[in-house]
Design a protein around this motif. Sequence first.
Motif, PDB file in Angstrom:
ATOM      1  N   LEU A 108       6.810   9.033 -10.845  1.00  0.00           N
ATOM      2  CA  LEU A 108       7.782   8.596 -11.455  1.00  0.00           C
ATOM      3  C   LEU A 108       8.345   7.114 -11.759  1.00  0.00           C
ATOM      4  O   LEU A 108       7.016   6.027 -10.728  1.00  0.00           O
ATOM      5  N   PHE A 110      10.714   3.994 -11.858  1.00  0.00           N
ATOM      6  CA  PHE A 110      12.100   3.946 -11.312  1.00  0.00           C
ATOM      7  C   PHE A 110      12.422   1.969 -13.187  1.00  0.00           C
ATOM      8  O   PHE A 110      12.059   1.754 -13.358  1.00  0.00           O
ATOM      9  N   LEU A 112      14.056  -0.293 -11.649  1.00  0.00           N
ATOM     10  CA  LEU A 112      13.387  -1.704 -11.109  1.00  0.00           C
ATOM     11  C   LEU A 112      12.161  -1.258 -10.374  1.00  0.00           C
ATOM     12  O   LEU A 112      12.194  -0.088  -9.739  1.00  0.00           O
ATOM     13  N   ASN A 114       9.792  -1.145  -8.607  1.00  0.00           N
ATOM     14  CA  ASN A 114      10.194  -0.627  -7.628  1.00  0.00           C
ATOM     15  C   ASN A 114       8.134  -0.496  -6.360  1.00  0.00           C
ATOM     16  O   ASN A 114       8.277   0.496  -5.738  1.00  0.00           O
ATOM     17  N   ILE A 116       5.521  -2.729  -4.277  1.00  0.00           N
ATOM     18  CA  ILE A 116       5.916  -2.902  -2.847  1.00  0.00           C
ATOM     19  C   ILE A 116       5.563  -4.504  -2.584  1.00  0.00           C
ATOM     20  O   ILE A 116       4.607  -4.512  -3.266  1.00  0.00           O
ATOM     21  N   HIS A 118       4.398  -6.903  -1.049  1.00  0.00           N
ATOM     22  CA  HIS A 118       3.369  -7.905  -0.440  1.00  0.00           C
ATOM     23  C   HIS A 118       2.244  -7.029  -0.936  1.00  0.00           C
ATOM     24  O   HIS A 118       0.698  -7.487  -0.376  1.00  0.00           O
ATOM     25  N   LEU A 119       1.800  -6.394  -1.217  1.00  0.00           N
ATOM     26  CA  LEU A 119       0.931  -6.018  -2.073  1.00  0.00           C
ATOM     27  C   LEU A 119       0.838  -6.262  -4.002  1.00  0.00           C
ATOM     28  O   LEU A 119       1.298  -6.215  -4.431  1.00  0.00           O
ATOM     29  N   ASP A 120      -0.322  -6.551  -3.788  1.00  0.00           N
ATOM     30  CA  ASP A 120      -1.245  -6.942  -5.354  1.00  0.00           C
ATOM     31  C   ASP A 120      -1.434  -5.684  -6.273  1.00  0.00           C
ATOM     32  O   ASP A 120      -1.371  -4.295  -5.822  1.00  0.00           O
ATOM     33  N   ALA A 123      -3.304  -3.201  -5.145  1.00  0.00           N
ATOM     34  CA  ALA A 123      -3.404  -1.805  -3.995  1.00  0.00           C
ATOM     35  C   ALA A 123      -1.757  -1.112  -4.497  1.00  0.00           C
ATOM     36  O   ALA A 123      -1.803   0.207  -3.399  1.00  0.00           O
ATOM     37  N   GLU A 126      -2.794   1.981  -5.827  1.00  0.00           N
ATOM     38  CA  GLU A 126      -3.551   2.541  -4.933  1.00  0.00           C
ATOM     39  C   GLU A 126      -3.090   3.044  -3.772  1.00  0.00           C
ATOM     40  O   GLU A 126      -3.542   4.361  -3.499  1.00  0.00           O
ATOM     41  N   ILE A 127      -2.264   2.867  -3.630  1.00  0.00           N
ATOM     42  CA  ILE A 127      -0.714   3.181  -2.433  1.00  0.00           C
ATOM     43  C   ILE A 127      -1.063   4.956  -3.102  1.00  0.00           C
ATOM     44  O   ILE A 127      -0.474   5.858  -2.181  1.00  0.00           O
ATOM     45  N   ALA A 128      -0.933   5.382  -4.019  1.00  0.00           N
ATOM     46  CA  ALA A 128      -0.032   6.208  -4.376  1.00  0.00           C
ATOM     47  C   ALA A 128      -1.440   7.481  -4.311  1.00  0.00           C
ATOM     48  O   ALA A 128      -0.830   8.297  -3.930  1.00  0.00           O
ATOM     49  N   ARG A 175       1.240   3.387 -11.385  1.00  0.00           N
ATOM     50  CA  ARG A 175       1.089   4.170 -10.332  1.00  0.00           C
ATOM     51  C   ARG A 175       1.335   5.428 -10.793  1.00  0.00           C
ATOM     52  O   ARG A 175       0.697   6.273  -9.788  1.00  0.00           O
TER      53      ARG A 175
END
Lengths: 268, 373
Positions: A108, A110, A112, A114, A116, A118-120, A123, A126-128, A175
Amino acid sequence: MPSTPRTSVPAALASSGAADGRVPAPPILEVVDVHLSYGTVAALDGTTLSVREGEWVGVSGPSGSGKSTLLGLLAALEHPDRGEVRFRGADLARKRRLDRYRRLDVGLVFQLHNLIPHLDARANVEIAMLGTHLSRTARHRRAGELLDAVDLASLAGRRPAEMSGGERQRVAIARALANRPAVLLADEPTGSLDPASAANVVDVFTRLHRSEGTTIVMVTHDAAVATAADRVVVLEAGRIHPAPPPPAATAPASAADAAPAPAERRTG
Amino acid sequence: MTFAGLILRNLGTRRLRTALTAVAVAISVMAVVTLDVVTHSLQASAANVLLMGKADFIVAQKSVADVLTSVVTEDQVARVERTPGVRSAVGVLVGAINLNATNPFFLEIGVAPTDLRTFGVTIVAGHAYGAHAAHEIMLGWQAAQSLHLRVGDTMHEHTLEGFKVVGIYSLNQVFGNAAAMLPLTTLQARTRKPGTVTLTAVRVDPRANVDRVMARIEHDNASLAAVRLASQFGRVDRNLAFLSAAETGAQIIALVIGVIIVMNTMLLSFVERIREFGVLRAIGWSRRRLVSLVMGETLCLSVAGAAVGVAFSYALTGALEHLTTLRGILSAQYDVGTVGLGLYTAVGIALLAALYPCIRAASLRPGAALRRE
Ligand SMILES: Nc1ncnc2c1ncn2[C@@H]1O[C@H](COP(=O)(O)OP(=O)(O)OP(=O)(O)O)[C@@H](O)[C@H]1O
Ligand SMILES: [Mg+2]
């Protein structure tokens, strides 16, 4: 809904069909007579759409016509009051692990970014992948590859606030692609960008579509973006309408002999 | 990046808030731990009075406020001694005096010279006092050291002015060794408690069942209680029971305040981050993973707070020990159990405080969350 013969799916994917290559790829996403209201507002009112494997479908239409709602349905963020949303033939309403569907089957992007804040960039990609079978090093490596693919390898350590709108949007695309989804869903990914950045982002989608055969459903108001899509459908008051005829010059020969579906019009 | 790394980065983003919340946890933990340590130290001090000497159990007056006010008559001591299964019953009178600034809580123990051996006293220098000697005293070896007195010296500390040190003794525990012993009759006269003692140190026959003997004594002497374990001491020293109740009450208050502060922070942070959480759900995070994130952040913050809290507590009791009124009574013991209590408290605070935010996280609808501005 009536099928559209001879879609222009990439050769690699079309070859999974019959030997002559003229049998269409199976639908990967189907929206069947969906109604969805927010209180008294009918956002979708009998919407029907079929997206084939490897297809790039643009969705346009006036503001408030239900485009974001439709995309939300495809991403299983919203659920229809009536009608069905199917992925590879299976009704999403019957899926028990929608989080798996969101993680592995669709990606997905968006309007905007979207990301995070405070994460580079790395990251954020990677979060996904947290919670998948990938090891820490594998996640790290894949995030690097994905950022490389969207030409952001050098900005991996920057936070969203330190990037331009177009760069952020490309991180968001990276992402969305992290878990190799079958379908990429994008809601006006260039809506907040200047023309040059928008062109850059569209370029990323085009490359993906060409080289990987990724299925794309993209909401867009942008005519230039729309021309990159295989076809464009128009949403109006919660229903799919035929797209206005494209400028004759841009209609490729292959599309000329295709019988347009009543509710859809291919543009090239 | 790992999941734990994400938790740390999330906490690090709101550094000041994280730090302040951790301090709130630290104060809660400090209160809980300090109350526990101080209460146990005070209980141990009181228990030491009861545990002095060699005994299988002790008998004292039932339900008095402070064991030092317990009154057991010599008749009762004799009756206890006649109870089947009892080998010996030593009547002991215990009094506390304010000897001087360094010994505000100095114990005087009255024991008849004939009972010294049975009571477990070893004379390490000099000799025992006479049965009715009015000005003879023995000092525990630690008391002798701290008062700089030897056998043959005469005491000048005001309430014991003129007493001659005839012997130095050693008992089985610290409290007794930091005290003084006098002939029972002398102490009875000094404290105007003729014919009574504070408690009876009982030893049973080797083959007797201790519990049965204790029950029999209580049955035969309605006003007496026989206690053996620290947990039973509340029966003869109500102050100990009240102390425990007060400790529990204060600990609950400290815990509730900690939970409210942490919950408030986590809820605030949750509401601020609804969109972020909506994004995580939209890109495929499961409910469980999101709840783990909220819980993990709360736990991490609380455990950091616990470490600081135990350190605070250590410093605080260190300061309390130097207060004149508590000197000699408070001797705080910090061990693995203390650190464990701090940790349990922090985890308890985290679990309670994260409960509601976790429910909110689990019921978050990604579509709605993403529409939030
Ligand atoms: N949460 C909501 N509550 C009430 N009405 C809503 C809500 N979300 C959307 N709507 C309404 O549903 C309709 C469709 O909204 P949607 O966001 O899908 O439009 P859109 O085509 O994406 O518009 P735009 O081009 O402006 O993004 C609109 O009339 C909108 O006002
Ligand atoms: Mg929209």
